[in-house]
Motif scaffolding. Structure first.
Motif, short mmCIF file in Angstrom:
data_model
loop_
_atom_site.label_atom_id
_atom_site.label_comp_id
_atom_site.label_asym_id
_atom_site.label_seq_id
_atom_site.Cartn_x
_atom_site.Cartn_y
_atom_site.Cartn_z
N GLU A 58 0.83 -1.21 0.00
CA GLU A 58 0.00 0.00 0.00
C GLU A 58 0.86 1.25 0.00
OE1 GLU A 58 -3.40 2.13 2.81
OE2 GLU A 58 -2.90 0.03 3.10
N TYR A 69 -8.46 3.10 -5.07
CA TYR A 69 -8.52 3.35 -3.64
C TYR A 69 -9.79 2.75 -3.03
CZ TYR A 69 -4.32 6.11 -3.38
OH TYR A 69 -3.01 6.49 -3.40
N ALA A 117 -9.74 -0.29 -0.20
CA ALA A 117 -10.46 -0.24 1.07
C ALA A 117 -11.42 -1.41 1.23
CB ALA A 117 -11.23 1.07 1.18
N ASP A 152 -11.65 11.31 -0.89
CA ASP A 152 -10.24 11.21 -0.49
C ASP A 152 -10.13 10.96 1.01
OD1 ASP A 152 -7.31 12.19 -1.70
OD2 ASP A 152 -7.53 12.50 0.46
N ILE A 153 -10.94 11.66 1.78
CA ILE A 153 -10.90 11.49 3.24
C ILE A 153 -11.41 10.11 3.63
CG2 ILE A 153 -11.89 12.31 5.42
CD1 ILE A 153 -11.94 15.12 4.16
N HIS A 154 -12.55 9.70 3.06
CA HIS A 154 -13.15 8.42 3.43
C HIS A 154 -12.26 7.25 3.04
CE1 HIS A 154 -16.09 5.28 4.12
NE2 HIS A 154 -15.93 4.87 2.86
N ASN A 190 -9.04 7.29 2.70
CA ASN A 190 -7.68 7.43 3.22
C ASN A 190 -6.64 7.52 2.10
OD1 ASN A 190 -8.41 7.27 6.02
ND2 ASN A 190 -8.67 5.07 5.78
N ALA A 191 -6.96 8.33 1.10
CA ALA A 191 -6.07 8.46 -0.05
C ALA A 191 -4.93 9.44 0.20
CB ALA A 191 -6.86 8.87 -1.29
N GLY A 192 -4.91 10.07 1.34
CA GLY A 192 -3.80 10.95 1.70
C GLY A 192 -3.65 12.17 0.81
#
Length: 481
Positions: free
Chosen positions: A4, A68, A72, A109-111, A113-115
Motif C-alpha cells: 500500500e 482506492y 479499502a 479522499d478522506i473516506h 484514506n487516499a492521503g
C-alpha cells in the motif's frame, strides 16, 4: 502494508512529475495501470469493468478512484452512502463518464484514506482539461486542430454500445472552437436553459437532473464571470434560479444533507439579486421540500413567514407557494382551522395571479389551478374533511398527463382518507400498489406522501403487523420499492 505504501509513493511521484503545466498523460496512465494490475493480483479476486486511464484525464481520475475504493474493500454502494452521493454517479466517475465535482472528491479522499492523492489528481485533471479547452478555442495550427480531431474521435469511439454520451475532452474542444468563432452563450440563452430545466424536473429521474444541473451551474459561473456589469441583475437571477433547481432535485433524489446545504447557497444567491420575490421563492420552495422531508415544523414556519413578509401578500408565485405549504403544514399539525384559512387565502391570491404564472402548467415555476387543487386535496385528506373525496377527484381531473409522480401523490391522498376512515389494511395495500406501479421514478415527495398513509393510522393501530410491514417496505431504497 508495504504494498500500500509503495502504491501511494509511486502514484504521488507520478502526479508530482505530471504537474508541470500540462499533464503527461502516458506516464500517469502507466503508473495507475501498474497499480491497478498489482492491486488486482494482491487484493481483488474479481475483475472490475475495464477503465482505460489513457483515454482522457477523467478516465485517469476514475481509475485512481476505483483503485482506492477497492483497496479499502468497499462496494460502490457502501462508499456512496458514506460520502453522500448517488452510487450510480460514483460508478460513472470511476468509468470516466462524468466529471467528478471537487467537493465530492474531497470527501472521497478522506473516506478512502487516499492521503490527498485524489484531491491533487482532481486539481491536475481540471487544470489540464481547462488548459486544453482554452488552447483549442484559439487554435489555428493544423497540427493542433488534428490533435483536437484525434481527441474527438477517441472519445466517440469509446462510447461503444452506451446509450448515453459522456462528456469528453474532444467534444469540449470542439465546442470551445465553435464558441470562439460564433460567440459564447449570452444571458438570453441561459434564461431559456433554466426555463427548460424547470420543465424537465417533474418527469425526469432526479439523479440525472442532478448531474445535468451541476454541470450547467459550473459552466454558468464561468460565463457569469465574464458578463458585462450592466447585465449583472439578469445573471444574478439566473444564478439564483439554477441554484434553487439544484437544491430541489437533490432533495428529490433523496440527498437530504446536500440539499439542505444547497438551499442555504440558493438563499445567498437570491440575496444577490436584491429581489424580494426571488428571495421569498427560495424560502417558500425550501419549505415545500422540507415538508416532504419531515424537517422541523418550526423551521418550516419560519421560512414561510419570512417569504410572506417579503411578498406582503402580493399576488405572485412565491406568495401562492408559501400559503399552500403553510396550509398543508398546519393540517399535518392538527390546526385544521388555520389550514382552511391559508387555503382560502391561497385561493384569493390565485385569482389575482398574472397569466404567465397560472398558465405555466409544465414547469416548477408556475402556479396553476391544478396546484391549487393538489393542495386542497392533501389538506382535506389530512384533516378528514367531508369533501376530501371530491377534492381528490377534481385534482386528478386537472392533473396533466406525463407527470406520473404528481398523479401518484394524488392517489395516495385517497389512501390517507381511506385509512382515516377506518380502512387501514385496504388503504395501506392500495398505497403500496400505487407506489410500486411508479417503478424507479420515485421521488422524496412520493415516499413522504406514502409515509403519511401510515401516519394516518390511529395510535392504537400503529402496532398492527400490516402497519409495521408497510413501514419496513417504505424504508427500502427507492429502486427496491
Amino acid at each position: 502494508m508495504s504494498c500500500e505504501l509503495s502504491v501511494i509513493e509511486r502514484l504521488s511521484r507520478a502526479i508530482v512529475e505530471a504537474d508541470r503545466g500540462v499533464i503527461h498523460r502516458p506516464r500517469l496512465a502507466n503508473a495507475v495501470g501498474q497499480i491497478d494490475q498489482e492491486h488486482q493480483e494482491v487484493a481483488v479476486p474479481r475483475q472490475p469493468d475495464p477503465v482505460d486511464p489513457s483515454q482522457s484525464p477523467w478516465h485517469l481520475l476514475g481509475a485512481t478512484l476505483r483503485h482506492y475504493r477497492e483497496l479499502a474493500g468497499d462496494s460502490l454502494q457502501e462508499v456512496a452512502s458514506k460520502v453522500l452521493v448517488d452510487y450510480s454517479l460514483l460508478a460513472r466517475w470511476e468509468r470516466g463518464a462524468r466529471p467528478a465535482p471537487a467537493d465530492a472528491v474531497r470527501r472521497l479522499d478522506i473516506h478512502l484514506n487516499a492521503g490527498g492523492i485524489l484531491i491533487a489528481l482532481h486539481g491536475i485533471v481540471t487544470k489540464q482539461v481547462s488548459t486544453s479547452v482554452a488552447r483549442a478555442a484559439t487554435m489555428s495550427d493544423p497540427d493542433d486542430m488534428d490533435q483536437a480531431r484525434r481527441n474527438l474521435l477517441a472519445g466517440l469511439a469509446a462510447l461503444g454500445a452506451s446509450a448515453m454520451v459522456p462528456p469528453t475532452e474532444g467534444l469540449e474542444q470542439l465546442r470551445a472552437i465553435i464558441d470562439h468563432r460564433v460567440g459564447v452563450p449570452g444571458i438570453a440563452e441561459w434564461e431559456e436553459r433554466v426555463w427548460e430545466y424547470g420543465l424537465q424536473i417533474p418527469s425526469r429521474p432526479p439523479a440525472s437532473m442532478v448531474a445535468d444541473l451541476s454541470l450547467a451551474l459550473l459552466a454558468f459561473q464561468k460565463a457569469m464571470a465574464g458578463a458585462p456589469g450592466s447585465e449583472f441583475p439578469q445573471w444574478a437571477r439566473v444564478n439564483a434560479r439554477l441554484t434553487l433547481l439544484l437544491a430541489t432535485v437533490l432533495g428529490y433524489a433523496g440527498n437530504r444533507l446536500e440539499s439542505w446545504a444547497w438551499w442555504a447557497t440558493a438563499r445567498r444567491a437570491a440575496l444577490q439579486t436584491g429581489d424580494d420575490e426571488a428571495i421569498a421563492l427560495v424560502d417558500a420552495d425550501e419549505a415545500i421540500q422540507g415538508f416532504y422531508e419531515d424537517r422541523p415544523p418550526a423551521l418550516l414556519l419560519s421560512r414561510l413567514n419570512n417569504a410572506l413578509a417579503l411578498t406582503q401578500d402580493r399576488p405572485n408565485a412565491a406568495t401562492a407557494r408559501a400559503l399552500a405549504t403553510r396550509s398543508q403544514l398546519l393540517a399535518m399539525l392538527g390546526d385544521h382551522a388555520g389550514a382552511r384559512a391559508s387555503l382560502d387565502q391561497q385561493a384569493r391570491v390565485f385569482d389575482s395571479l398574472p397569466n404567465h404564472v397560472t398558465a405555466d402548467e409544465l414547469s416548477v415555476g408556475g402556479w396553476t389551478e391544478r396546484r391549487l387543487l393538489h393542495t386542497r386535496s392533501l389538506v382535506h385528506a389530512l384533516s378528514r374533511h367531508p369533501d376530501a373525496e371530491r377534492a381528490q377527484s377534481e385534482a386528478l381531473r386537472a392533473h396533466p398527463r406525463g407527470v406520473p409522480r404528481g398523479e401518484v401523490q394524488l392517489r395516495l391522498h385517497g389512501a390517507i382518507s381511506a385509512v382515516r376512515n377506518g380502512d387501514v389494511d385496504d388503504g395501506l395495500e392500495h398505497a403500496r400498489s400505487i407506489v410500486t406501479g411508479l417503478g424507479s421514478n420515485v421521488s422524496q415527495f412520493v415516499v413522504r406522501t406514502a409515509s403519511m398513509v401510515a401516519d394516518a393510522v390511529p395510535a392504537s393501530g400503529q402496532s398492527r403487523a400490516t402497519v409495521r410491514d408497510y413501514r419496513e417496505w417504505l424504508a427500502l431504497p427507492a429502486a427496491s420499492l
